[in-house]
Design a protein around this motif. Structure first.
Motif, PDB file in Angstrom:
ATOM      1  N   SER A  59       1.048  -1.465   0.163  1.00 53.04           N
ATOM      2  CA  SER A  59      -0.255   0.124  -0.331  1.00 53.04           C
ATOM      3  C   SER A  59       0.822   1.322  -0.217  1.00 53.04           C
ATOM      4  O   SER A  59       1.348   2.226   0.719  1.00 53.04           O
TER       5      SER A  59
ATOM      6  N   ARG B 242       1.652   4.942  -0.339  1.00 54.51           N
ATOM      7  CA  ARG B 242       0.640   6.092  -0.153  1.00 54.51           C
ATOM      8  C   ARG B 242      -0.387   5.722   0.552  1.00 54.51           C
ATOM      9  O   ARG B 242      -1.125   6.752   0.056  1.00 54.51           O
TER      10      ARG B 242
ATOM     11  N   LEU C 137      -3.904   3.967   0.919  1.00 48.41           N
ATOM     12  CA  LEU C 137      -4.718   3.090   0.458  1.00 48.41           C
ATOM     13  C   LEU C 137      -5.949   4.409   0.409  1.00 48.41           C
ATOM     14  O   LEU C 137      -6.433   5.224   0.641  1.00 48.41           O
ATOM     15  N   GLN C 138      -6.302   4.640  -1.413  1.00 50.12           N
ATOM     16  CA  GLN C 138      -7.609   5.769  -1.498  1.00 50.12           C
ATOM     17  C   GLN C 138      -8.538   5.437  -2.420  1.00 50.12           C
ATOM     18  O   GLN C 138      -9.321   6.193  -2.846  1.00 50.12           O
ATOM     19  N   SER C 139      -8.856   4.117  -2.174  1.00 51.30           N
ATOM     20  CA  SER C 139      -9.857   3.593  -3.301  1.00 51.30           C
ATOM     21  C   SER C 139     -10.822   3.580  -2.625  1.00 51.30           C
ATOM     22  O   SER C 139     -11.238   3.881  -0.870  1.00 51.30           O
TER      23      SER C 139
ATOM     24  N   SER D 288      -3.139   0.504  -4.161  1.00 53.41           N
ATOM     25  CA  SER D 288      -1.610   1.033  -4.938  1.00 53.41           C
ATOM     26  C   SER D 288      -1.643  -0.197  -5.843  1.00 53.41           C
ATOM     27  O   SER D 288      -1.543  -1.279  -6.027  1.00 53.41           O
TER      28      SER D 288
ATOM     29  N   TYR E 171      -1.435   5.147  -6.342  1.00 54.74           N
ATOM     30  CA  TYR E 171      -2.861   4.767  -6.231  1.00 54.74           C
ATOM     31  C   TYR E 171      -3.775   4.639  -6.568  1.00 54.74           C
ATOM     32  O   TYR E 171      -3.362   5.387  -7.973  1.00 54.74           O
ATOM     33  N   ASN E 172      -4.937   4.038  -6.325  1.00 52.63           N
ATOM     34  CA  ASN E 172      -5.939   3.833  -7.461  1.00 52.63           C
ATOM     35  C   ASN E 172      -6.992   4.010  -6.838  1.00 52.63           C
ATOM     36  O   ASN E 172      -7.008   3.810  -5.153  1.00 52.63           O
ATOM     37  N   ARG E 173      -8.289   4.639  -6.940  1.00 55.55           N
ATOM     38  CA  ARG E 173      -8.586   4.972  -6.578  1.00 55.55           C
ATOM     39  C   ARG E 173     -10.606   4.368  -6.677  1.00 55.55           C
ATOM     40  O   ARG E 173     -11.078   4.501  -5.615  1.00 55.55           O
TER      41      ARG E 173
ATOM     42  N   THR F 180      -5.852   6.989 -12.399  1.00 49.79           N
ATOM     43  CA  THR F 180      -5.342   6.327 -11.164  1.00 49.79           C
ATOM     44  C   THR F 180      -7.088   6.516 -10.456  1.00 49.79           C
ATOM     45  O   THR F 180      -7.180   5.920  -9.593  1.00 49.79           O
TER      46      THR F 180
ATOM     47  N   GLY G  64      -9.666   7.388   2.296  1.00 52.32           N
ATOM     48  CA  GLY G  64     -10.397   7.289   1.087  1.00 52.32           C
ATOM     49  C   GLY G  64     -11.395   7.018   1.298  1.00 52.32           C
ATOM     50  O   GLY G  64     -12.362   8.011   1.923  1.00 52.32           O
TER      51      GLY G  64
ATOM     52  N   GLY H 200      -0.011  10.023  -0.101  1.00 53.27           N
ATOM     53  CA  GLY H 200      -0.416  11.367  -1.637  1.00 53.27           C
ATOM     54  C   GLY H 200       0.135  12.834  -1.416  1.00 53.27           C
ATOM     55  O   GLY H 200       0.516  13.158  -0.361  1.00 53.27           O
TER      56      GLY H 200
END
Lengths: 118, 573
Positions: B80, B82, B84-86, B100, B135-137, B182, B522, B543
């Protein structure tokens, strides 16, 4: 390199910047500006305002997302390696963007950083 | 499955109460009609529904029993970087989410058991050269597939049941442009829509429509100079390195077959034009369609309408927030969209402006925005050099890219505001486009407290159309995560220190909190499986905004990891 706060100084820097970035293949949008020799020195002040400054705050004078660079205790070799290879999740790798001479210019800029007098 | 209008579906769900039907027993393919109907047990799109309320009508967890909320299960996605932004999505008792590096998981929503996982092979050397990464959202679901974007410029479809790739389409030349995807995609009517990163990255910020069945690109819309009209708003061919993009998912208006999307800022972030920005500076003109809300035909990608919230944005207060509240009020169909500046825009369904209000206290990039015309009144356009007065808000915005929540029961919009500023020295720069595109900022800056005192954040409960405030809760550091509201009269706020709070939606009284062990940035959703309601939140800090917290606030942020994260799921004991 010292910090230039006046607009005239900034303009002078900008003019030299065109030279510096010519070797980085400026887009045709700016082709009206004069071409420059490939071995022109890198304007690191402008480089920070272009790319580095989001993380290295105030031109590298203050800690931000990245560490404060002014007065850093890191060795030249450490800084050179970090610029080239980056650090996962923290700093991009610029090894394909800058040659050794340009990285030396960046290190020289960092070593010359003084508190902003402006 | 009987497809009920969303209001009827909610009523039915409320009537069922604690004996919610097992949704898996009625599993039907997820399609646009089902997303439109909005079953209470599910969370079928990034924004919860096409109405983008970030609201669940479930009421099993409510003001009377929220104190009994406990952790039901946890999932660790690994790597992970940066944080978790999901934001998860949920269908038929299965939760889908990403970590991520676009690591994608399908989990049993009741137990956390891993049904499948997909860890894409990415161009790691390229990713190591990115800044807004890795990261991935989140994902989109529809037509039996899960869709996820990657930082090396691909959109991948996975079989919902097995996680096996169905197609893998390269959309962006990330090796050249450096940026990729992202943000989560949006599924609508057989098309998957996803927007590329951009903003301060010299490029043209495309948004893509891709055939959900085959992966073939159906259309592409350039947010920089995407029409002949727009091309005229970029002097000196500056459109070539204009930035733009649409890095957060918008929504779909089925009545008009329109995709609503928010676009990113132009590059460089800060311009040295001075007041004469129409003819001077790095990118003379209004710079269409950056920092705009746009409506695209879902089938063709053709521009139907737009409103540029910030003509010639020179503050990085873009419109990329993907939150579009679709409201029906007093016979009017309205759309509410927050701009990063902290101004909230209210539109009709053709982006005709109905109102503008502001959520932040500290704001000086303009004196005001005319609520009738949208004109920026008293805008600050910078000349090169040090600016004597700090710029407010800070580059991280008056609001985050994460979303607020609208609760149709209370009629209130729960939205986080951020109070912070920055010192700024504007510098002339030149776009770097080879060997790889690099950031183009146009300034040096440093975070600074607002004139009114300390940096802080606040959760506001407001009328989404007028902005009238009912209550406010303050936080010592701005929370960055999304907000959830529920039919149980609750508002959940995952804060930056790592505490998840539950408030009474009517009064703002805090009813419960729980430490998740690391900061949140997130999404948070609610769903039900076999009659049991769950709250799922991603925790994990790091982030572009949160990386400033350790040097700015110290304290817990100094020891907070920026390479860790977990999905934490709560239910009643």
């Amino acid at each position: 390199m010292t910090r230039h706060a006046s607009s005239s100084a900034a303009l002078a820097l900008a003019a030299s910047t065109i030279v510096a970035f010519a070797q980085l293949s400026i887009k045709p949008a700016l082709a009206q500006q004069a071409a420059a020799p490939a071995d022109a020195p890198l304007d690191v002040h402008e480089l920070f305002a272009t790319t580095c400054g989001w993380c290295h705050s105030d031109g590298g004078r203050a800690a931000g997302k990245g560490p404060q660079l002014m007065d850093t205790a890191r060795s030249d070799d450490f800084i050179r390696n970090r610029i080239k290879n980056g650090k996962e999740g923290a700093m991009p790798a610029f090894g394909q963007v800058f040659n050794d001479s340009q990285i030396d210019s960046i290190i020289a800029y960092i070593r010359g950083l003084k508190p902003d007098q402006g | 499955m009987l497809r009920l209008p969303s209001s009827l579906a909610r009523s039915a769900a409320l009537a069922i109460g604690a004996t919610l039907a097992a949704s898996q027993a009625f599993a039907q393919p997820v399609d646009t009609a089902r997303i439109q109907a909005g079953d209470a047990n599910d969370w079928l799109t990034y924004h919860g529904s096409y109405r983008s309320y970030h609201y669940s009508p479930l009421e099993q967890i409510n003001t009377n029993n929220v104190s009994n909320l406990n952790v039901a299960w946890i999932h660790i996605p690994g790597r992970s970087t940066r944080g978790l932004q999901s934001t998860p999505v949920v269908a038929d008792g299965v939760l889908y989410y990403t970590g991520s590096y676009s690591r994608t998981f399908a989990l049993n929503g009741a137990t956390g058991e891993v049904i499948w996982s997909y860890i894409p092979e990415l161009d790691e050397a390229l990713i190591s050269r990115q800044t807004h990464s890795p990261y991935n959202r989140g994902v989109a679901i529809g037509d039996g597939k899960v869709y996820v974007g990657t930082m090396d410029g691909r959109l991948i479809a996975l079989d919902m049941k097995t996680g096996k790739p169905a197609w893998d389409t390269k959309l962006v030349d990330s090796a050249k442009l450096t940026v990729g995807f992202t943000g989560a995609p949006l599924y609508a009517k057989g098309t998957v829509i996803i927007g590329a990163q951009g903003g301060e990255w010299p490029g043209r910020g495309p948004i893509f429509g891709v055939d959900a069945a085959t992966g073939a690109k159906k259309w592409e819309f350039d947010t920089v100079a995407g029409t002949d009209e727009a091309m005229k708003t970029w002097g000196n061919d500056s459109w070539r390195t204009g930035g733009g993009g649409g890095w957060m998912p918008g929504t779909y208006d089925a009545d008009t077959n329109t995709i609503w999307w928010g676009t990113a800022n132009p590059a460089p972030l800060y311009d040295w034009s001075g007041a004469d920005f129409k003819t001077q500076g790095a990118r003379p003109g209004d710079n269409l369609y950056t920092s705009s809300v746009i409506g695209l035909d879902a089938d063709t990608g053709k521009l139907k309408f737009y409103h540029q919230e910030l003509p010639h944005d020179t503050w990085d207060f873009d419109s990329a927030v993907g939150e579009f509240l679709m409201l029906d009020r007093d016979g009017q169909k309205l759309v509410v969209h927050p701009n990063k500046s902290g101004y909230i825009f209210v539109y009709d369904r053709n982006a005709g402006l109905k109102n503008v209000w502001r959520i932040t206290q500290n704001s000086n990039f303009v004196k005001d925005i005319d609520p009738k015309t949208g004109e920026l009144i008293g805008r600050r356009d910078f000349a090169a050099g040090k600016q004597s007065e700090p710029l407010c808000p800070h580059i991280s915005g008056g609001v985050s890219w994460n979303s607020g929540a609208y609760n149709p029961k209370t009629g209130l919009y729960y939205k986080l505001g951020q109070e912070w500023c920055m010192t700024l020295t504007v510098s002339k720069t030149t776009p770097i486009t080879a060997p790889q595109v690099q950031l183009n900022i146009g300034a040096d800056f440093k975070i600074a407290p607002p004139p009114s005192g300390e940096i802080y954040g606040h959760l506001d409960a407001r009328d989404p159309v007028t902005g009238a405030k009912k209550w406010e809760v303050r936080f010592p550091e701005p929370p960055l995560a999304s907000v959830l509201s529920t039919g149980g009269d609750l508002v959940f706020v995952p804060d930056s220190r790592g505490t998840l709070h539950a408030y009474n939606a009517e009064t703002g009284a805090e009813l419960w909190n729980h430490a998740d062990g690391t900061g949140h940035q997130g999404g948070i959703v609610s769903y039900a499986v076999n009659g049991k309601q769950y709250i799922a939140v991603t925790a994990g800090f790091g982030g572009m905004a949160s990386d400033d917290y350790a040097p700015t606030f110290g304290g817990v942020y100094k020891s907070m990891p920026r390479d860790d994260g977990a999905l934490i799921v709560y239910s009643l004991k």
